[in-house]
Motif scaffolding. Structure first.
Motif, PDB file in Angstrom:
ATOM      1  N   GLU A  26      59.543  10.324 -17.634  1.00  0.00           N
ATOM      2  CA  GLU A  26      59.021   9.723 -16.414  1.00  0.00           C
ATOM      3  C   GLU A  26      57.507   9.934 -16.331  1.00  0.00           C
ATOM      4  N   VAL A  27      56.769   8.842 -16.111  1.00  0.00           N
ATOM      5  CA  VAL A  27      55.322   8.942 -15.912  1.00  0.00           C
ATOM      6  C   VAL A  27      55.105   9.409 -14.485  1.00  0.00           C
ATOM      7  N   LEU A  28      54.427  10.536 -14.338  1.00  0.00           N
ATOM      8  CA  LEU A  28      54.242  11.153 -13.033  1.00  0.00           C
ATOM      9  C   LEU A  28      52.967  10.709 -12.341  1.00  0.00           C
ATOM     10  N   MET A  29      51.877  10.682 -13.084  1.00  0.00           N
ATOM     11  CA  MET A  29      50.584  10.405 -12.469  1.00  0.00           C
ATOM     12  C   MET A  29      49.523  10.172 -13.534  1.00  0.00           C
ATOM     13  N   MET A  30      48.393   9.673 -13.100  1.00  0.00           N
ATOM     14  CA  MET A  30      47.202   9.568 -13.935  1.00  0.00           C
ATOM     15  C   MET A  30      46.065  10.210 -13.158  1.00  0.00           C
ATOM     16  N   ALA A  31      45.296  11.017 -13.845  1.00  0.00           N
ATOM     17  CA  ALA A  31      44.136  11.650 -13.225  1.00  0.00           C
ATOM     18  C   ALA A  31      43.044  11.744 -14.282  1.00  0.00           C
ATOM     19  N   TRP A  32      41.948  12.335 -13.926  1.00  0.00           N
ATOM     20  CA  TRP A  32      40.802  12.452 -14.826  1.00  0.00           C
ATOM     21  C   TRP A  32      40.608  13.906 -15.237  1.00  0.00           C
ATOM     22  N   MET A  33      40.107  14.079 -16.445  1.00  0.00           N
ATOM     23  CA  MET A  33      39.755  15.414 -16.936  1.00  0.00           C
ATOM     24  C   MET A  33      38.340  15.369 -17.481  1.00  0.00           C
ATOM     25  N   ASN A  34      37.612  16.451 -17.277  1.00  0.00           N
ATOM     26  CA  ASN A  34      36.344  16.610 -17.968  1.00  0.00           C
ATOM     27  C   ASN A  34      36.556  17.674 -19.055  1.00  0.00           C
ATOM     28  N   ARG A  35      35.511  17.999 -19.767  1.00  0.00           N
ATOM     29  CA  ARG A  35      35.618  18.948 -20.876  1.00  0.00           C
ATOM     30  C   ARG A  35      36.162  20.307 -20.417  1.00  0.00           C
ATOM     31  N   ASP A  36      35.668  20.786 -19.266  1.00  0.00           N
ATOM     32  CA  ASP A  36      36.125  22.080 -18.754  1.00  0.00           C
ATOM     33  C   ASP A  36      37.609  22.048 -18.384  1.00  0.00           C
ATOM     34  N   ALA A  37      38.060  20.937 -17.799  1.00  0.00           N
ATOM     35  CA  ALA A  37      39.475  20.812 -17.422  1.00  0.00           C
ATOM     36  C   ALA A  37      40.370  20.800 -18.660  1.00  0.00           C
ATOM     37  N   VAL A  38      39.928  20.087 -19.695  1.00  0.00           N
ATOM     38  CA  VAL A  38      40.691  20.063 -20.945  1.00  0.00           C
ATOM     39  C   VAL A  38      40.772  21.466 -21.530  1.00  0.00           C
ATOM     40  N   GLN A  39      39.644  22.132 -21.605  1.00  0.00           N
ATOM     41  CA  GLN A  39      39.597  23.474 -22.178  1.00  0.00           C
ATOM     42  C   GLN A  39      40.493  24.440 -21.399  1.00  0.00           C
ATOM     43  N   GLU A  40      40.391  24.426 -20.080  1.00  0.00           N
ATOM     44  CA  GLU A  40      41.207  25.332 -19.267  1.00  0.00           C
ATOM     45  C   GLU A  40      42.696  25.023 -19.437  1.00  0.00           C
ATOM     46  N   THR A  41      43.042  23.747 -19.454  1.00  0.00           N
ATOM     47  CA  THR A  41      44.445  23.352 -19.618  1.00  0.00           C
ATOM     48  C   THR A  41      44.994  23.867 -20.943  1.00  0.00           C
ATOM     49  N   LEU A  42      44.235  23.687 -22.006  1.00  0.00           N
ATOM     50  CA  LEU A  42      44.693  24.134 -23.319  1.00  0.00           C
ATOM     51  C   LEU A  42      44.765  25.650 -23.424  1.00  0.00           C
TER      52      LEU A  42
ATOM     53  N   GLN B  22      48.430  25.665 -17.873  1.00  0.00           N
ATOM     54  CA  GLN B  22      48.630  25.054 -16.553  1.00  0.00           C
ATOM     55  C   GLN B  22      47.641  23.908 -16.476  1.00  0.00           C
ATOM     56  N   VAL B  23      48.110  22.733 -16.038  1.00  0.00           N
ATOM     57  CA  VAL B  23      47.244  21.556 -16.070  1.00  0.00           C
ATOM     58  C   VAL B  23      46.166  21.632 -14.997  1.00  0.00           C
ATOM     59  N   CYS B  24      44.973  21.314 -15.433  1.00  0.00           N
ATOM     60  CA  CYS B  24      43.783  21.297 -14.593  1.00  0.00           C
ATOM     61  C   CYS B  24      43.113  19.938 -14.776  1.00  0.00           C
ATOM     62  N   TYR B  25      42.746  19.309 -13.686  1.00  0.00           N
ATOM     63  CA  TYR B  25      42.078  18.015 -13.736  1.00  0.00           C
ATOM     64  C   TYR B  25      40.684  18.132 -13.145  1.00  0.00           C
ATOM     65  N   TRP B  26      39.935  17.030 -13.167  1.00  0.00           N
ATOM     66  CA  TRP B  26      38.661  16.933 -12.487  1.00  0.00           C
ATOM     67  C   TRP B  26      38.865  16.039 -11.266  1.00  0.00           C
ATOM     68  N   SER B  27      38.565  16.536 -10.086  1.00  0.00           N
ATOM     69  CA  SER B  27      38.668  15.750  -8.863  1.00  0.00           C
ATOM     70  C   SER B  27      37.356  15.012  -8.645  1.00  0.00           C
ATOM     71  N   ARG B  28      37.406  13.694  -8.767  1.00  0.00           N
ATOM     72  CA  ARG B  28      36.198  12.893  -8.537  1.00  0.00           C
ATOM     73  C   ARG B  28      35.804  12.926  -7.067  1.00  0.00           C
ATOM     74  N   SER B  29      36.775  12.946  -6.159  1.00  0.00           N
ATOM     75  CA  SER B  29      36.447  12.933  -4.725  1.00  0.00           C
ATOM     76  C   SER B  29      35.853  14.260  -4.268  1.00  0.00           C
ATOM     77  N   ARG B  30      36.297  15.356  -4.855  1.00  0.00           N
ATOM     78  CA  ARG B  30      35.793  16.681  -4.466  1.00  0.00           C
ATOM     79  C   ARG B  30      34.652  17.157  -5.366  1.00  0.00           C
ATOM     80  N   GLY B  31      34.514  16.535  -6.534  1.00  0.00           N
ATOM     81  CA  GLY B  31      33.450  16.920  -7.462  1.00  0.00           C
ATOM     82  C   GLY B  31      33.632  18.303  -8.050  1.00  0.00           C
ATOM     83  N   LYS B  32      34.893  18.673  -8.313  1.00  0.00           N
ATOM     84  CA  LYS B  32      35.154  19.997  -8.881  1.00  0.00           C
ATOM     85  C   LYS B  32      36.490  19.995  -9.615  1.00  0.00           C
TER      86      LYS B  32
END
Length: 133
Positions: free
Chosen positions: A28-44, A48-58
């Protein structure tokens, strides 16, 4: 972490890459979000999955306010390196609307139709601080 992994991902002009979260056992496809380099690194690094929030800028650690986390099962990069597929174990609901996934609107016969019910009312998850889409 090997920097070659991060270097193999093609981030856009804003330093972001789209990431699709998919339930690992059902597909099941749950969602689509954005990741920056830091989010990818932290997730790996943390699993635990970490994304980049464009609306919050963090960085947005999925589940940090709701408790509905995504544990990383597999991390995949597409053939062009410009889209990620995250196979996850979802705890709770994935969508801020309280639905299991974010793809609950279907266009049928030229009309938008809601095809899944709210499982957990957002006010029960977030109180007065329901996040914006």
């Amino acid at each position: 972490m090997d920097s070659d992994i991060l270097d193999s991902i093609t981030f856009d002009a804003n330093g972001l890459v789209p990431a699709i979260a998919q339930q690992h056992d059902t597909g099941e496809v749950l969602m689509m979000a954005w990741m920056n380099r830091d989010a990818v690194q932290e997730t790996l690094e943390k699993g635990q999955v970490c994304y980049w929030s464009r609306s919050r800028g963090k960085l947005w650690r999925k589940g940090e306010s709701s408790g509905h986390v995504q544990r990383l099962v597999d991390f995949r990069v597409d053939c062009d390196g410009d889209t990620l597929l995250l196979l996850v174990e979802q705890t709770g609901v994935a969508c801020h609307t309280g639905r299991h996934n974010c793809f609950f609107t279907s266009i049928r016969d030229g009309k938008a139709e809601i095809i899944s019910d709210v499982e957990i009312p957002p006010e029960e998850i977030y109180g007065d601080k329901t996040p914006a889409p």
